[in-house]
Write a protein that holds these residues in place. Structure first.
Motif, PDB file in Angstrom:
ATOM      1  N   SER A  86       0.837  -1.207   0.000  1.00 59.33           N
ATOM      2  CA  SER A  86       0.000   0.000   0.000  1.00 59.33           C
ATOM      3  C   SER A  86       0.870   1.255   0.000  1.00 59.33           C
ATOM      4  CB  SER A  86      -0.951   0.002   1.199  1.00 59.33           C
ATOM      5  OG  SER A  86      -0.211   0.071   2.384  1.00 59.33           O
ATOM      6  N   VAL A  87       2.000   1.194   0.718  1.00 62.23           N
ATOM      7  CA  VAL A  87       2.932   2.340   0.743  1.00 62.23           C
ATOM      8  C   VAL A  87       3.507   2.539  -0.666  1.00 62.23           C
ATOM      9  CG1 VAL A  87       5.095   3.195   1.733  1.00 62.23           C
ATOM     10  CG2 VAL A  87       3.499   1.930   3.166  1.00 62.23           C
ATOM     11  N   GLN A  88       3.808   1.406  -1.311  1.00 60.53           N
ATOM     12  CA  GLN A  88       4.369   1.431  -2.656  1.00 60.53           C
ATOM     13  C   GLN A  88       3.400   2.110  -3.639  1.00 60.53           C
ATOM     14  OE1 GLN A  88       5.108  -2.226  -5.177  1.00 60.53           O
ATOM     15  NE2 GLN A  88       6.813  -2.351  -3.760  1.00 60.53           N
ATOM     16  N   ALA A  89       2.126   1.754  -3.526  1.00 60.85           N
ATOM     17  CA  ALA A  89       1.134   2.299  -4.469  1.00 60.85           C
ATOM     18  C   ALA A  89       1.032   3.816  -4.326  1.00 60.85           C
ATOM     19  CB  ALA A  89      -0.220   1.643  -4.231  1.00 60.85           C
ATOM     20  N   ARG A  90       1.038   4.300  -3.078  1.00 56.83           N
ATOM     21  CA  ARG A  90       0.940   5.754  -2.862  1.00 56.83           C
ATOM     22  C   ARG A  90       2.186   6.470  -3.368  1.00 56.83           C
ATOM     23  NH1 ARG A  90      -0.170   6.888   3.088  1.00 56.83           N
ATOM     24  NH2 ARG A  90       0.482   8.983   2.509  1.00 56.83           N
ATOM     25  N   LEU A  91       3.326   5.833  -3.131  1.00 52.70           N
ATOM     26  CA  LEU A  91       4.586   6.440  -3.572  1.00 52.70           C
ATOM     27  C   LEU A  91       4.639   6.522  -5.101  1.00 52.70           C
ATOM     28  CD1 LEU A  91       7.315   7.507  -2.491  1.00 52.70           C
ATOM     29  CD2 LEU A  91       8.249   5.265  -2.933  1.00 52.70           C
ATOM     30  N   LEU A  92       4.166   5.478  -5.747  1.00 55.13           N
ATOM     31  CA  LEU A  92       4.160   5.458  -7.213  1.00 55.13           C
ATOM     32  C   LEU A  92       3.279   6.570  -7.772  1.00 55.13           C
ATOM     33  CD1 LEU A  92       3.887   1.771  -8.396  1.00 55.13           C
ATOM     34  CD2 LEU A  92       5.572   3.479  -9.063  1.00 55.13           C
ATOM     35  N   ASP A  93       2.138   6.722  -7.133  1.00 59.48           N
ATOM     36  CA  ASP A  93       1.207   7.775  -7.516  1.00 59.48           C
ATOM     37  C   ASP A  93       1.875   9.150  -7.420  1.00 59.48           C
ATOM     38  OD1 ASP A  93      -1.336   7.208  -8.297  1.00 59.48           O
ATOM     39  OD2 ASP A  93      -2.222   8.257  -6.562  1.00 59.48           O
ATOM     40  N   LEU A  94       2.554   9.347  -6.276  1.00 65.10           N
ATOM     41  CA  LEU A  94       3.248  10.603  -6.017  1.00 65.10           C
ATOM     42  C   LEU A  94       4.342  10.830  -7.069  1.00 65.10           C
ATOM     43  CD1 LEU A  94       3.823  12.963  -3.960  1.00 65.10           C
ATOM     44  CD2 LEU A  94       5.501  11.446  -2.934  1.00 65.10           C
ATOM     45  N   LEU A  95       5.124   9.784  -7.330  1.00 67.94           N
ATOM     46  CA  LEU A  95       6.214   9.917  -8.301  1.00 67.94           C
ATOM     47  C   LEU A  95       5.673  10.280  -9.676  1.00 67.94           C
ATOM     48  CD1 LEU A  95       8.733   7.005  -7.606  1.00 67.94           C
ATOM     49  CD2 LEU A  95       9.186   9.454  -7.566  1.00 67.94           C
ATOM     50  N   ARG A  96       4.571   9.611 -10.041  1.00 68.82           N
ATOM     51  CA  ARG A  96       3.987   9.873 -11.356  1.00 68.82           C
ATOM     52  C   ARG A  96       3.562  11.334 -11.478  1.00 68.82           C
ATOM     53  NH1 ARG A  96      -0.481   6.643 -14.575  1.00 68.82           N
ATOM     54  NH2 ARG A  96      -1.733   6.991 -12.720  1.00 68.82           N
ATOM     55  N   THR A  97       2.930  11.845 -10.425  1.00 68.22           N
ATOM     56  CA  THR A  97       2.486  13.243 -10.447  1.00 68.22           C
ATOM     57  C   THR A  97       3.681  14.190 -10.550  1.00 68.22           C
ATOM     58  OG1 THR A  97       0.695  12.578  -9.002  1.00 68.22           O
ATOM     59  CG2 THR A  97       1.068  14.927  -9.184  1.00 68.22           C
ATOM     60  N   LEU A  98       4.713  13.947  -9.715  1.00 65.19           N
ATOM     61  CA  LEU A  98       5.867  14.865  -9.697  1.00 65.19           C
ATOM     62  C   LEU A  98       6.606  14.846 -11.030  1.00 65.19           C
ATOM     63  CD1 LEU A  98       7.262  14.148  -6.110  1.00 65.19           C
ATOM     64  CD2 LEU A  98       6.118  16.225  -6.899  1.00 65.19           C
ATOM     65  N   VAL A  99       6.780  13.644 -11.576  1.00 63.84           N
ATOM     66  CA  VAL A  99       7.514  13.511 -12.838  1.00 63.84           C
ATOM     67  C   VAL A  99       6.802  14.291 -13.930  1.00 63.84           C
ATOM     68  CG1 VAL A  99       8.035  11.827 -14.664  1.00 63.84           C
ATOM     69  CG2 VAL A  99       8.689  11.339 -12.304  1.00 63.84           C
ATOM     70  N   ARG A 100       5.465  14.200 -13.922  1.00 60.54           N
ATOM     71  CA  ARG A 100       4.686  14.898 -14.944  1.00 60.54           C
ATOM     72  C   ARG A 100       4.733  16.411 -14.722  1.00 60.54           C
ATOM     73  NH1 ARG A 100      -0.910  12.843 -14.652  1.00 60.54           N
ATOM     74  NH2 ARG A 100      -0.100  10.821 -15.194  1.00 60.54           N
ATOM     75  N   GLU A 101       4.502  16.823 -13.450  1.00 59.06           N
ATOM     76  CA  GLU A 101       4.455  18.271 -13.176  1.00 59.06           C
ATOM     77  C   GLU A 101       5.791  18.942 -13.440  1.00 59.06           C
ATOM     78  OE1 GLU A 101       3.056  18.695  -9.197  1.00 59.06           O
ATOM     79  OE2 GLU A 101       0.948  18.419  -9.784  1.00 59.06           O
ATOM     80  N   LEU A 102       6.874  18.281 -13.054  1.00 57.61           N
ATOM     81  CA  LEU A 102       8.200  18.906 -13.192  1.00 57.61           C
ATOM     82  C   LEU A 102       8.839  18.604 -14.550  1.00 57.61           C
ATOM     83  CD1 LEU A 102       9.609  18.118  -9.614  1.00 57.61           C
ATOM     84  CD2 LEU A 102       8.577  20.242 -10.408  1.00 57.61           C
TER      85      LEU A 102
END
Ligand SMILES: Nc1ncnc2c1ncn2[C@@H]1O[C@H](COP(=O)(O)OP(=O)(O)OP(=O)(O)O)[C@@H](O)[C@H]1O
Length: 253
Positions: A181-197
């Motif tokens: 579950s921690v992994q899924a949230r982290l992946l979500d976060l990474l995806r957002t940051l990679v796209r935004e930045l």
């Protein structure tokens, strides 16, 4: 996406720790804003390749151009400067990429100081804002990373790496070792940051789910060689090489 020239041009790169241990003749281009996944089984040379790309190891053959400059013609101090400023390096084990004796805020602020920021109040404000972006309560700003859970440490390491808005980030199994579950949230976060930045990222993973979520393009490695490469959906939905077919079917079964 800038289409003038690749951010990273990798040409015929080889590094062997010993015969058959490492990788051989790897070539690829990475474009600004592109996420490249490197997948393959354990021991296929993924981490060694990442270490050479991020200049922690010097290749025995081949060359890399970064933004049009020959990477290994730069002085060691110039390469170290890149790692502190324009590049990020996210380790699998977060404490390898954090300074354990420095507070969470200090871990983030240090990178800002490396790019020339000097105003303490502003640095602290940015550190707080980044802590919130990676879902760490700002009230933990003065706490040491060792007092954080594994997932929080990994999010702190990501904040430390991304605060300077790097152009290129290397990630080695960034979600490995975390529970699902921690992994899924982290992946979500990474995806957002990679796209935004609009980051260019090279991510090593043995997890095809991670590759599917984050990577635009994949390199598939087997025994030190790239056996297949292409757009992520094409490689995973219509694998051409028998090894990729095996890799994909072993996840499905
Ligand atoms: N410092 C080293 N000295 C000698 N051999 C090494 C060294 N580091 C890695 N190797 C060997 O090189 C090969 C490739 O290792 P590497 O870590 O690059 O693979 P990997 O695909 O990243 O595997 P994993 O997913 O298990 O990390 C392996 O056989 C490994 O045992």
């Amino acid at each position: 996406m800038n289409t003038e020239r690749p951010l990273l041009a990798v040409n015929d790169l080889t590094y062997l720790h010993a015969p058959g241990k490492g990788f051989e003749s790897v070539s690829f281009d990475l474009w600004p804003g592109e996420v490249l996944g490197i997948v393959g089984e354990s021991g296929s040379g993924k981490s060694t390749l990442l270490q050479v790309l991020s200049t922690q190891l010097t290749p025995q053959q081949g060359d890399i151009d970064y933004d049009g400059r020959a990477l290994f013609a730069l002085s060691e101090s110039e390469r170290r400067r890149l790692l502190r400023t324009e590049w990020g390096l996210v380790h699998q084990h977060p404490l390898d990429g954090l300074r354990p004796q420095v507070s969470a805020g200090g871990n983030i602020g240090e990178r800002l100081m490396a790019v020339g920021q000097r105003h303490y109040g502003e640095i602290r404000q940015q550190a707080k804002s980044w802590l919130q972006d990676v879902e760490i309560p700002a009230a933990r700003i003065d706490d040491l990373p060792v007092t954080f859970s594994g997932g929080m440490q990994q999010r702190l390491q990501i904040a430390r790496n991304l605060v300077t808005q790097p152009r290129l980030v290397f990630m080695d199994e960034p979600t490995g070792g975390l529970d699902v579950s921690v992994q899924a949230r982290l992946l979500d976060l990474l995806r957002t940051l990679v796209r935004e930045l609009r980051l260019a990222v090279i991510i090593v993973t043995h997890d095809l789910g991670v590759a599917r979520l984050l990577a635009h393009r994949l390199l598939v490695m087997q025994q030190g060689k790239v056996v297949e490469s292409g757009l992520t959906d094409r490689v995973l939905d219509d694998p051409h090489h028998p090894y990729t077919q095996l890799l994909v079917s072993s996840v499905l079964n």
